[in-house]
Design an enzyme around this catalytic site. Structure first.
Site: not given
Ligand code: FES
Length: 159
Positions: A53, A122
Site C-alpha cells: 500500500c 497493517c
Molecule cells: Fe497501508 Fe494500513 S493501509 S498499512
C-alpha cells in the site's frame, strides 16, 4: 444554528461514528492514543519495513540481556497500522528476543479484538518491522563494530 464550537466538533463526531461501524473499540482507542510512538536515540535494534500500500513502519528496541526493555514505533501509515504498531509495542515490551520473534499478525489482531479483512496487511507491516528490528539487534550483538557505521550513516539523523 449550531455555535462555531459545535459545528467544528460535528465532523469529528461523524468520523468517529463511521470508525465505530468498521473497527473495534480497542482499534479506535489505539488510534486516538497510540502507545510508545517515537524513536530512540541509541536503539539496540532498528527495523524498517514497507508494504504494497506504500506505508512504512520503523521499530526501535532497547534490549538488555536479550530482554526487550522498551520499544517504540513510527509510521506514515493509516489509522489501523497506528493501532497495530501501538498494540505490538504493548505485546512485545518485556518479552525475550525469542518470545518476540514468535509474535505474529494473529496475536496483534486478537489484542485489538480483530481487524477487517481489508486491513490485516497493517498487522503484517507491524510484524515485518518488528522482525527487522530483532534481526538488527542480533546482528549488532554478533558484530558490535557495525554500530560505528551507523553513527556516520548520512541518511540517519537519529541513531
Ligand atoms: Fe497501508 Fe494500513 S493501509 S498499512
Amino acid at each position: 444554528m449550531p455555535s462555531d464550537f459545535t459545528s467544528r466538533q460535528q465532523p469529528l463526531r461523524v468520523s468517529i461514528d463511521e470508525l465505530r461501524k468498521t473497527f473495534s473499540g480497542k482499534v479506535i482507542e489505539h488510534i486516538l492514543n497510540p502507545r510508545n510512538m517515537g524513536e530512540f536515540q541509541a536503539a539496540g535494534g532498528i527495523g524498517r519495513a514497507s508494504i504494497s500500500c506504500g506505508d512504512a513502519m520503523q521499530i526501535c528496541l532497547k534490549v538488555r540481556n536479550d530482554r526487550i526493555l522498551d520499544i517504540s514505533f513510527m509510521t506514515d501509515g493509516c489509522g489501523p497500522v497506528i493501532a497495530c504498531g501501538s498494540a505490538l509495542t504493548e505485546l512485545v515490551k518485556g518479552k525475550t528476543i525469542s518470545e518476540a520473534m514468535a509474535v505474529d499478525e494473529d496475536e496483534i489482531m486478537a489484542s485489538l479484538d480483530g481487524l477487517p479483512d481489508s486491513e490485516t496487511h497493517c498487522a503484517t507491516l507491524a510484524v515485518s518491522a518488528l522482525k527487522q528490528a530483532l534481526v538488527d539487534y542480533l546482528a549488532l550483538k554478533r558484530e558490535p563494530w557495525k554500530r560505528m557505521y551507523r553513527q556516520i550513516d548520512p541518511f540517519s539523523s537519529n541513531r
